[in-house]
Write an enzyme that holds these catalytic residues in place. Structure first.
Site, PDB file in Angstrom:
ATOM      1  N   HIS A 162       0.751  -1.093  -0.027  1.00  0.00           N
ATOM      2  CA  HIS A 162      -0.078   0.115  -0.023  1.00  0.00           C
ATOM      3  C   HIS A 162       0.927   1.296   0.165  1.00  0.00           C
ATOM      4  O   HIS A 162       0.328   2.462  -0.168  1.00  0.00           O
ATOM      5  CB  HIS A 162      -0.798  -0.047   1.209  1.00  0.00           C
ATOM      6  CG  HIS A 162      -2.329   0.396   0.844  1.00  0.00           C
ATOM      7  ND1 HIS A 162      -2.731   1.330  -0.037  1.00  0.00           N
ATOM      8  CD2 HIS A 162      -3.505  -0.268   1.597  1.00  0.00           C
ATOM      9  CE1 HIS A 162      -3.957   1.308  -0.153  1.00  0.00           C
ATOM     10  NE2 HIS A 162      -4.661   0.794   0.887  1.00  0.00           N
ATOM     11  N   ASP A 375      -7.737 -12.972 -16.188  1.00  0.00           N
ATOM     12  CA  ASP A 375      -7.900 -14.263 -17.224  1.00  0.00           C
ATOM     13  C   ASP A 375      -6.557 -14.454 -17.457  1.00  0.00           C
ATOM     14  O   ASP A 375      -6.029 -13.590 -18.486  1.00  0.00           O
ATOM     15  CB  ASP A 375      -8.922 -14.034 -18.314  1.00  0.00           C
ATOM     16  CG  ASP A 375      -8.990 -15.189 -19.252  1.00  0.00           C
ATOM     17  OD1 ASP A 375      -8.257 -16.143 -19.039  1.00  0.00           O
ATOM     18  OD2 ASP A 375      -9.742 -15.339 -20.262  1.00  0.00           O
TER      19      ASP A 375
END
Length: 436
Positions: A162, A375
């Site tokens: 982060h 994907d």
């Protein structure tokens, strides 16, 4: 803790994956913004599951699957080079191509048993142990884990610091990585690194150390699913009696969670405490000039819905106030008047924290993010998820496949024991919906 039947049998490998080509000297240093300096070294943890049917022949060739992911990850790090670097101090990354940790793990259970377990901590087995949301990890700025299940299915998890970017960046990293796995010659739009250009260091210089902690002690997480039909029912119910005639799914679900969790807290404490719901918002499309979606950095702020009286803790009122605050937020200059940045500057002064006037709850929604577009060549993931954490009274919302929204609710165990029996909440939420 995971149940005894779900134990990690082996860690087949732990290796460093370096960018496939060296980072130019002109990109040697990556500076942290004020917001990133203020944050601890936590990770944004996302996970994606793929069945043995999707993998086909690869389901019986774990080494080939790993090699495909390692090679495409190496190519992806050419664009995402700060994640392969070394954090020199709290102000800058040395983009030295040190590499990203890549772990291979095998779990002695089928994927369905892990995904559909009622205990959310079981699902967390797909994340590197002791990494997700942790403040002080021994790992670097990115950690990847490939988990093999004994059914032939796999999970791919990413834990990205982060200190470099937000959830938007975490997802875009995975989408680009998957694109390169499908086609090694695919063209990736280079990310735009914001660095410290929008939220620079204070005039006195960079912060020596983070000032915003991450605390999860004594908390537990539960997962709930709202089907599309239940979300529509809730929206219609609120719209019929509210000033807001077109409430969004995020507005109605965050309001329902806020009300019901606050009710549980009140039941345990014995009295109502003025409360506020904090909601974070991505600023990329709000500021001028607009930033591209693949901008890397923590480009965030937040707005709050305040409830001072228990009588106002009802859904129509919460949604109406939330919409008012959202409209005010969008008309603000969220660079000069960034609520998060202003809070950080106050914390950085080292003064004793002011007594909080409101009990704080937080809702973070990533429902607009296309998690099911990750994907790698095997089709859309069977499920996408986020690790438990990082603090109490937090609600994370994300899409549930093609039918509804799921909520990950983090509470201390005492409040959770009351909340999970709330009849109003359970009228719309299913606590144990299976992924498949």
């Amino acid at each position: 803790m995971a149940s005894p039947a779900l134990k990690i049998l082996s860690r087949a490998s732990k290796k460093l994956i370096k960018p496939s080509s060296p980072t130019p000297l002109t990109q040697k240093w990556h500076k942290f913004s004020l917001i990133e300096q203020a944050q601890t070294h936590t990770y944004v943890p996302f996970g994606f599951f793929y069945s043995n049917n999707q993998l086909g022949a690869l389901s019986n060739q774990p080494s080939q699957t790993s090699k495909l992911l390692e090679n495409s990850l190496s190519k992806n790090l050419v664009s995402y080079y700060p994640y392969a670097g070394h954090m020199k101090d709290n102000a800058v990354i040395d983009c030295n191509d040190k590499g990203v940790e890549f772990l291979n793990v095998h779990i002695d259970a089928p994927m369905s048993q892990v995904l559909n377990d009622k205990d959310c901590h079981v699902k967390d087995l797909i994340f590197p142990h002791g990494v997700a949301w942790e403040n002080d990890s021994e790992y670097g700025l990115a950690v990847i884990q490939l988990t093999h299940f004994d059914c032939g299915g796999i999970a791919v998890s990413t834990c990205l610091s982060h200190k470099i970017g937000d959830a938007c960046n975490g997802l875009q990293f995975s989408i680009d990585w998957a694109k390169l796995a499908r086609d090694p010659n695919a063209k990736i739009t280079p990310p735009y690194y914001i660095s410290d250009t929008i939220f620079p260091s204070p005039p006195s210089g960079p912060l020596d150390s983070p000032v915003v902690p991450s605390i999860l002690d004594g908390c537990t997480q539960k997962r709930y699913v709202f089907s599309s039909s239940k979300v529509s029912e809730l929206r219609s119910s609120i719209a019929s009696v509210s000033q807001v005639k077109d409430p969004t799914p995020t507005e109605v679900l965050s309001a329902l969670l806020f009300k019901c969790v606050a009710k549980a807290v009140t039941a345990n404490s014995g009295s109502f405490v003025p409360s506020k719901l904090i909601q974070y918002a991505d600023l990329r499309g709000m500021i001028s000039p607009k930033l591209p979606p693949n901008s890397i950095g923590n480009v965030l702020s937040h707005f709050s819905t305040h409830i001072s009286n228990e009588a106002d803790m009802n859904l129509p009122q919460i949604v109406s106030l939330m919409r008012e605050e959202k409209l005010l937020f969008r008309t603000r200059d969220n660079i000069k008047e960034n609520a998060w940045a202003l809070e950080i500057l106050e914390l950085a002064k080292g003064l004793p924290p002011k007594k909080k006037e409101f009990d704080e709850y937080t809702c973070s929604s990533v429902c607009k993010f296309p998690f099911y577009d990750v994907d790698f060549g095997w089709g859309k993931p069977m499920a996408a998820t986020i690790a438990t954490g990082p603090y109490n009274k937090l609600f994370n919302l994300m899409n549930y496949k093609d039918d509804g929204i799921e909520a990950f609710v983090v509470l201390n165990e005492q409040d959770m024991s009351v909340f999970e029996r709330d009849e109003e909440f359970l009228e719309f939420a299913s606590p144990y919906a299976n992924y498949f």
